[in-house]
Design a protein around this motif. Structure first.
Motif, short mmCIF file in Angstrom:
data_model
loop_
_atom_site.label_atom_id
_atom_site.label_comp_id
_atom_site.label_asym_id
_atom_site.label_seq_id
_atom_site.Cartn_x
_atom_site.Cartn_y
_atom_site.Cartn_z
N THR A 1 2.67 -10.77 -38.50
CA THR A 1 3.00 -10.08 -39.75
C THR A 1 1.80 -9.91 -40.69
O THR A 1 1.60 -8.84 -41.27
N PRO B 1 0.71 -9.59 -30.34
CA PRO B 1 1.09 -8.22 -29.98
C PRO B 1 2.35 -7.80 -30.72
O PRO B 1 3.21 -8.65 -31.01
N ARG C 1 5.83 -7.50 -21.81
CA ARG C 1 7.16 -8.11 -21.95
C ARG C 1 7.80 -8.03 -20.58
O ARG C 1 7.98 -6.94 -20.04
C1 LIG Z 1 6.73 -5.53 -35.40
C2 LIG Z 1 6.69 -6.64 -34.41
C3 LIG Z 1 6.75 -6.35 -33.05
C4 LIG Z 1 6.66 -7.39 -32.10
N1 LIG Z 1 6.65 -7.07 -30.76
C5 LIG Z 1 6.39 -8.04 -29.84
C6 LIG Z 1 6.18 -7.71 -28.46
O1 LIG Z 1 6.18 -6.56 -28.05
N2 LIG Z 1 5.93 -8.75 -27.60
C7 LIG Z 1 5.90 -10.06 -28.01
O2 LIG Z 1 5.67 -10.95 -27.19
N3 LIG Z 1 6.09 -10.38 -29.31
C8 LIG Z 1 6.30 -9.41 -30.22
N4 LIG Z 1 6.42 -9.74 -31.56
C9 LIG Z 1 6.24 -11.14 -31.97
C10 LIG Z 1 4.75 -11.41 -32.30
O3 LIG Z 1 3.98 -11.24 -31.15
C11 LIG Z 1 4.52 -12.82 -32.88
O4 LIG Z 1 5.15 -13.78 -32.08
C12 LIG Z 1 5.00 -12.96 -34.31
O5 LIG Z 1 4.66 -11.83 -35.07
C13 LIG Z 1 4.37 -14.20 -34.95
O6 LIG Z 1 4.95 -14.52 -36.17
P1 LIG Z 1 4.47 -13.93 -37.60
O7 LIG Z 1 4.98 -12.51 -37.62
O8 LIG Z 1 5.13 -14.80 -38.57
O9 LIG Z 1 2.97 -13.98 -37.63
C14 LIG Z 1 6.55 -8.73 -32.53
C15 LIG Z 1 6.51 -9.01 -33.90
C16 LIG Z 1 6.57 -8.00 -34.83
C17 LIG Z 1 6.48 -8.34 -36.29
#
Ligand SMILES: Cc1cc2nc3c(=O)[nH]c(=O)nc-3n(C[C@H](O)[C@H](O)[C@H](O)COP(=O)(O)O)c2cc1C
Length: 357
Positions: A229, A20, A94
């Motif tokens: 990402t 997410p 969250r």
């Molecule tokens: C733009 C963005 C917004 C995110 N928002 C949340 C969120 O609302 N809740 C959450 O649990 N993690 C959030 N995350 C973390 C992601 O859920 C996830 O853990 C992370 O993207 C995984 O790593 P990666 O970006 O290297 O794939 C967010 C990540 C990004 C890049």
């Protein structure tokens, strides 16, 4: 065909979950991922900026409006995804104290599922994150027949989540985009340590974008992968096209330095792509600027980068280190197919290359 206990638990073809990415919408992305055999996840939306600003200034007066705004967004997103896929999908909440709407959201979701059998069938999972997994109202999720996973950045938090009774744990390393831990542990160390510490299935996140990442996660004992990402740079991701372009240009834009930076502002540690916004936020936090000034600056940037303005210099672009490995915006299905094909090829070739007869 690679099958893991995660496929069985979620009722999906592939052990790939879309992470997410709230407060931004991942509604169309979630449907696309689920339709491609992965598991799509609707993000926890933010309130409209005007509503959030009013609630920040005067919480008692505007709390109700904020709760109703977020509830409407979640309800619409869940029904939209339900209408656009026949496959299971999930939702993130969250659960930090800054989200007073969560207990109301849980009640609303349970009611909507009871009213609508199709939604009940497809909305299988709530992933809680960014707060205490033991909060009493979260128990209602499993009592209503849904699964609950919790996201953690450390072994300590994984044990706490397991004690709270979750069905699986998502462990994300410091490489990840968006919120990261105050005390950095990277995916390569975190995943095997969490797998060793708990009995429930573990899903690996942070820095994963391809089949080699899936094979590595499985080798560490994980039941699947969690990708953020890489999916921003997908055709169906609703983020502004200019922001997606920034992600795939990261390695060209920063040939001599890391493309991401972690700031510790009002909203805790966050990994961003480097741009004017994140560099200034970093400076503000390092120079000990007033907390109010940091909050104002950070808040103003949140909707600018990925949102409709697409202001990629002065807005937040949360992204993981893996941005440097991406060079194409692809349909979600192609991303998933490539991960699975590459993982299967790797699993077949590794014994031939390294095991002597
Ligand atoms: C733009 C963005 C917004 C995110 N928002 C949340 C969120 O609302 N809740 C959450 O649990 N993690 C959030 N995350 C973390 C992601 O859920 C996830 O853990 C992370 O993207 C995984 O790593 P990666 O970006 O290297 O794939 C967010 C990540 C990004 C890049």
């Amino acid at each position: 065909m690679i099958k893991t206990e995660l496929c069985q638990l979620l009722g999906v073809q592939y052990p790939i979950m879309q992470a997410p990415m709230g407060p931004y919408d991942t509604t169309e992305l979630a449907a696309a991922v689920s339709n491609a055999g992965g598991f799509g996840v609707v993000s926890h939306p933010g309130a409209a900026k005007e509503v959030a600003l009013k609630a920040l200034d005067s919480p008692a007066e505007y709390l109700e409006e904020l709760i109703e705004d977020v509830k409407a967004k979640v309800r619409n997103a869940l029904h939209w995804v339900k209408e656009h896929t026949d496959c299971p999908f999930g939702l993130n909440l969250r659960v930090a104290p800054e989200h007073p709407e969560v207990p109301n959201l849980v009640d609303m979701i349970i009611e909507e599922r009871e009213k609508d059998q199709d939604l009940k069938k497809k909305l299988r999972l709530i992933i809680t994150s960014a707060g205490d997994p033991g909060q009493l109202h979260l128990k209602k999720i499993q009592e209503a027949g849904m699964l609950r996973f919790h996201t953690v950045p450390s072994v300590y938090h994984a044990r706490k989540a397991e004690q709270s009774g979750v069905d699986a744990i998502v462990a994300t390393g410091y490489e990840a985009g968006g919120h990261v831990a105050y005390q950095p542990v990277h995916t390569f160390v975190l995943i095997p340590a969490v797998v060793e510490a708990v009995k429930v299935p573990v899903i690996a996140g942070g820095g994963i974008c391809d089949g080699a990442g899936l094979v590595a996660a499985l080798a560490f004992g994980a039941a699947g992968i969690y990708i953020g990402t890489r999916f921003i740079a997908s055709k169906e991701c609703e983020f502004h096209p200019r922001s997606k372009e920034e992600i795939i240009q990261a390695s060209k834009k920063f040939p001599k330095e890391a493309s991401t930076i972690v700031t510790e502002g009002f909203f805790g540690p966050l990994r961003h792509l480097k741009n004017a916004y994140s560099r200034k936020l970093y400076e503000l936090t390092q120079s000990g600027a007033d907390r109010g000034e940091i909050l104002q600056y950070e808040f103003n940037g949140i909707y600018l980068g990925f949102g409709p303005e697409g202001n990629v210099e002065n807005g937040a672009l949360w992204a993981g280190q893996v941005a440097e490995r991406l060079d194409k915006i692809l349909p979600a299905k192609e991303i998933i197919d490539r991960v699975m094909k590459e993982a299967e090829e790797k699993l077949r070739s590794l014994p031939q290359r390294f095991l002597s007869p």
